[in-house]
Write a protein that holds these residues in place. Structure first.
Motif, PDB file in Angstrom:
ATOM      1  N   LYS A   1       0.824  -1.214   0.000  1.00 51.59           N
ATOM      2  CA  LYS A   1       0.000   0.000   0.000  1.00 51.59           C
ATOM      3  C   LYS A   1       0.859   1.264   0.000  1.00 51.59           C
ATOM      4  O   LYS A   1       0.585   2.224  -0.738  1.00 51.59           O
ATOM      5  N   ILE A   2       1.907   1.262   0.795  1.00 49.95           N
ATOM      6  CA  ILE A   2       2.720   2.469   0.980  1.00 49.95           C
ATOM      7  C   ILE A   2       3.659   2.713  -0.197  1.00 49.95           C
ATOM      8  O   ILE A   2       3.926   3.859  -0.566  1.00 49.95           O
ATOM      9  N   THR A   3       4.159   1.649  -0.831  1.00 50.21           N
ATOM     10  CA  THR A   3       5.107   1.829  -1.938  1.00 50.21           C
ATOM     11  C   THR A   3       4.422   2.083  -3.278  1.00 50.21           C
ATOM     12  O   THR A   3       5.040   2.633  -4.190  1.00 50.21           O
ATOM     13  N   ASN A   4       3.170   1.709  -3.421  1.00 51.88           N
ATOM     14  CA  ASN A   4       2.469   1.865  -4.704  1.00 51.88           C
ATOM     15  C   ASN A   4       2.501   3.286  -5.268  1.00 51.88           C
ATOM     16  O   ASN A   4       2.763   3.473  -6.461  1.00 51.88           O
ATOM     17  N   PRO A   5       2.230   4.318  -4.467  1.00 52.23           N
ATOM     18  CA  PRO A   5       2.203   5.677  -5.030  1.00 52.23           C
ATOM     19  C   PRO A   5       3.546   6.151  -5.587  1.00 52.23           C
ATOM     20  O   PRO A   5       3.595   7.090  -6.380  1.00 52.23           O
ATOM     21  N   TYR A   6       4.638   5.515  -5.169  1.00 52.54           N
ATOM     22  CA  TYR A   6       5.960   5.952  -5.612  1.00 52.54           C
ATOM     23  C   TYR A   6       6.320   5.429  -7.004  1.00 52.54           C
ATOM     24  O   TYR A   6       7.324   5.833  -7.579  1.00 52.54           O
ATOM     25  N   GLU A   7       5.535   4.516  -7.526  1.00 49.72           N
ATOM     26  CA  GLU A   7       5.794   3.902  -8.834  1.00 49.72           C
ATOM     27  C   GLU A   7       7.153   3.208  -8.875  1.00 49.72           C
ATOM     28  O   GLU A   7       7.791   3.089  -9.918  1.00 49.72           O
ATOM     29  N   ILE A   8       7.611   2.771  -7.704  1.00 51.18           N
ATOM     30  CA  ILE A   8       8.868   2.038  -7.616  1.00 51.18           C
ATOM     31  C   ILE A   8       8.585   0.556  -7.856  1.00 51.18           C
ATOM     32  O   ILE A   8       7.614   0.003  -7.334  1.00 51.18           O
ATOM     33  N   ALA A   9       9.443  -0.079  -8.655  1.00 49.61           N
ATOM     34  CA  ALA A   9       9.290  -1.519  -8.887  1.00 49.61           C
ATOM     35  C   ALA A   9       9.658  -2.262  -7.609  1.00 49.61           C
ATOM     36  O   ALA A   9      10.806  -2.241  -7.170  1.00 49.61           O
ATOM     37  N   VAL A  10       8.669  -2.892  -6.998  1.00 50.18           N
ATOM     38  CA  VAL A  10       8.869  -3.586  -5.726  1.00 50.18           C
ATOM     39  C   VAL A  10       8.389  -5.025  -5.845  1.00 50.18           C
ATOM     40  O   VAL A  10       7.292  -5.285  -6.339  1.00 50.18           O
ATOM     41  N   LYS A  11       9.226  -5.947  -5.400  1.00 52.13           N
ATOM     42  CA  LYS A  11       8.842  -7.359  -5.344  1.00 52.13           C
ATOM     43  C   LYS A  11       9.001  -7.825  -3.907  1.00 52.13           C
ATOM     44  O   LYS A  11      10.100  -7.789  -3.355  1.00 52.13           O
ATOM     45  N   ILE A  12       7.890  -8.239  -3.300  1.00 52.69           N
ATOM     46  CA  ILE A  12       7.903  -8.668  -1.902  1.00 52.69           C
ATOM     47  C   ILE A  12       7.784 -10.186  -1.839  1.00 52.69           C
ATOM     48  O   ILE A  12       6.868 -10.767  -2.414  1.00 52.69           O
ATOM     49  N   ARG A  13       8.712 -10.802  -1.132  1.00 52.23           N
ATOM     50  CA  ARG A  13       8.641 -12.249  -0.922  1.00 52.23           C
ATOM     51  C   ARG A  13       8.587 -12.511   0.575  1.00 52.23           C
ATOM     52  O   ARG A  13       9.364 -11.928   1.345  1.00 52.23           O
ATOM     53  N   THR A  14       7.668 -13.364   0.987  1.00 53.96           N
ATOM     54  CA  THR A  14       7.463 -13.615   2.412  1.00 53.96           C
ATOM     55  C   THR A  14       7.809 -15.054   2.772  1.00 53.96           C
ATOM     56  O   THR A  14       7.610 -15.978   1.976  1.00 53.96           O
ATOM     57  N   ILE A  72      16.412   4.256 -13.014  1.00 60.14           N
ATOM     58  CA  ILE A  72      16.060   4.040 -14.412  1.00 60.14           C
ATOM     59  C   ILE A  72      14.551   3.867 -14.520  1.00 60.14           C
ATOM     60  O   ILE A  72      13.910   3.333 -13.617  1.00 60.14           O
ATOM     61  N   LYS A  73      14.007   4.333 -15.627  1.00 62.73           N
ATOM     62  CA  LYS A  73      12.560   4.292 -15.820  1.00 62.73           C
ATOM     63  C   LYS A  73      12.201   3.364 -16.967  1.00 62.73           C
ATOM     64  O   LYS A  73      12.806   3.406 -18.033  1.00 62.73           O
ATOM     65  N   GLN A  74      11.218   2.532 -16.712  1.00 63.27           N
ATOM     66  CA  GLN A  74      10.635   1.672 -17.737  1.00 63.27           C
ATOM     67  C   GLN A  74       9.133   1.908 -17.711  1.00 63.27           C
ATOM     68  O   GLN A  74       8.473   1.585 -16.720  1.00 63.27           O
ATOM     69  N   SER A  75       8.606   2.475 -18.793  1.00 69.37           N
ATOM     70  CA  SER A  75       7.189   2.854 -18.834  1.00 69.37           C
ATOM     71  C   SER A  75       6.890   3.759 -17.641  1.00 69.37           C
ATOM     72  O   SER A  75       7.475   4.808 -17.500  1.00 69.37           O
ATOM     73  N   HIS A  76       6.007   3.309 -16.739  1.00 66.54           N
ATOM     74  CA  HIS A  76       5.647   4.127 -15.583  1.00 66.54           C
ATOM     75  C   HIS A  76       6.280   3.599 -14.298  1.00 66.54           C
ATOM     76  O   HIS A  76       5.856   3.965 -13.196  1.00 66.54           O
ATOM     77  N   THR A  77       7.285   2.749 -14.446  1.00 69.60           N
ATOM     78  CA  THR A  77       7.914   2.140 -13.281  1.00 69.60           C
ATOM     79  C   THR A  77       9.345   2.632 -13.124  1.00 69.60           C
ATOM     80  O   THR A  77      10.079   2.761 -14.100  1.00 69.60           O
ATOM     81  N   ILE A  78       9.725   2.900 -11.877  1.00 67.59           N
ATOM     82  CA  ILE A  78      11.081   3.341 -11.564  1.00 67.59           C
ATOM     83  C   ILE A  78      11.825   2.196 -10.882  1.00 67.59           C
ATOM     84  O   ILE A  78      11.314   1.566  -9.960  1.00 67.59           O
ATOM     85  N   ASN A  79      13.034   1.934 -11.345  1.00 64.69           N
ATOM     86  CA  ASN A  79      13.897   0.942 -10.711  1.00 64.69           C
ATOM     87  C   ASN A  79      15.108   1.651 -10.122  1.00 64.69           C
ATOM     88  O   ASN A  79      15.763   2.451 -10.805  1.00 64.69           O
ATOM     89  N   LEU A  80      15.396   1.360  -8.865  1.00 65.67           N
ATOM     90  CA  LEU A  80      16.577   1.911  -8.209  1.00 65.67           C
ATOM     91  C   LEU A  80      17.641   0.821  -8.169  1.00 65.67           C
ATOM     92  O   LEU A  80      17.465  -0.210  -7.528  1.00 65.67           O
ATOM     93  N   ILE A  81      18.751   1.061  -8.861  1.00 70.52           N
ATOM     94  CA  ILE A  81      19.789   0.041  -9.029  1.00 70.52           C
ATOM     95  C   ILE A  81      21.049   0.452  -8.273  1.00 70.52           C
ATOM     96  O   ILE A  81      21.571   1.554  -8.470  1.00 70.52           O
ATOM     97  N   ASN A  82      21.516  -0.436  -7.415  1.00 64.42           N
ATOM     98  CA  ASN A  82      22.784  -0.207  -6.732  1.00 64.42           C
ATOM     99  C   ASN A  82      23.919  -0.417  -7.733  1.00 64.42           C
ATOM    100  O   ASN A  82      23.953  -1.423  -8.445  1.00 64.42           O
TER     101      ASN A  82
END
Length: 247
Positions: free
Chosen positions: A22-35, A143-153
């Motif tokens: 919920k909290i990361t969605n508005p940032y348009e950051i590419a997020v993958k959560i594994r539990t 880096i931006k792909q379409s509407h998604t932002i990826n933060l790369i170390n």
């Protein structure tokens, strides 16, 4: 951004996952959560050696598994010195042990078992701080792909190459992912600055730490994960020189 949540309480685990989403969605950051329910479950599916420095961990301190969250955090920190580790606990007094183990925790989620909703503002604060710091941190590129932002170390970059068949696009390889996006090698050279990055190459940006073998006679450079390119002797000689400088 890869997020790993290890929490043995199903209700708490699902609630934290829901809040992070919920909290990361508005940032348009590419997020993958594994539990995962415990460390054993995590290790059965994930190889720490294959994870990237940009990984984010949320660890329950009192895990019911072969090792607890603090012990596992020591292993993570040894493998991934630049990753972020947040501890989930109902006992803030555990912080002293974490400090003494030199884990360098990024923060804590203090949970009240009767008021899980109090986790939401804590998670929001964590990600607001985390994302703003990563965007300002020179060890990350955006880096931006379409509407998604990826933060790369930068440490995770293996190679960036121009795509001659797709003018104005480049391909960035990390240990885990490939990204094709609109940019140029020259623009990216301005954003990336690290002693282990070879930038004086016409069509490539190369992280020499990920080079496995160089076959000068054949003109083949092999990187982590089997990535392979053909390069001129001029490029190879520049890389060999830079590798010697890093020794």
């Amino acid at each position: 951004m890869d997020i790993f949540l290890i929490e043995d309480n199903f209700v708490q685990r699902e609630f934290i996952k829901k809040m992070i989403t919920k909290i990361t969605n508005p940032y348009e950051i590419a997020v993958k959560i594994r539990t995962f329910a415990n460390v054993d479950n995590f290790l059965a599916k994930i190889n720490l050696d294959e994870l990237e420095q940009s990984s984010v961990f949320f660890l329950d301190i009192d895990l019911q598994s072969s090792i607890n969250g603090i012990e596992f955090a020591v292993n993570i920190r040894n493998k991934l010195p630049d990753c972020l580790i947040y501890f989930v606990t109902s006992n803030p007094g555990k912080a002293a042990e974490i400090i003494n183990r030199n884990i360098l925790a990024s923060g804590y989620l203090i949970k009240d078992l009767e008021h899980l909703d109090e986790l939401e503002p804590q998670i929001k604060q964590i990600f607001e701080k985390l994302l703003s710091e990563k965007k300002l941190d020179s060890s990350y590129i955006e880096i931006k792909q379409s509407h998604t932002i990826n933060l790369i170390n930068i440490n995770d970059i293996v190679i960036i190459e121009s795509l001659p068949d797709q003018k104005g696009y480049v391909q960035l390889h990390t240990k885990k992912n490939n990204f094709i996006f609109r940019s140029t090698i020259n623009k990216l050279k301005e954003k990336i600055d690290a002693p282990f990055i070879a930038k004086d190459l016409k069509s490539y940006i190369i992280n020499i730490h990920h080079i496995q073998t160089i076959e000068r006679k054949l003109g083949i450079i092999t990187f982590d994960k089997g990535i392979e390119i053909y390069a001129s002797k001029r490029i190879i000689d520049k890389l060999i020189k830079k590798l010697k400088q890093e020794l």
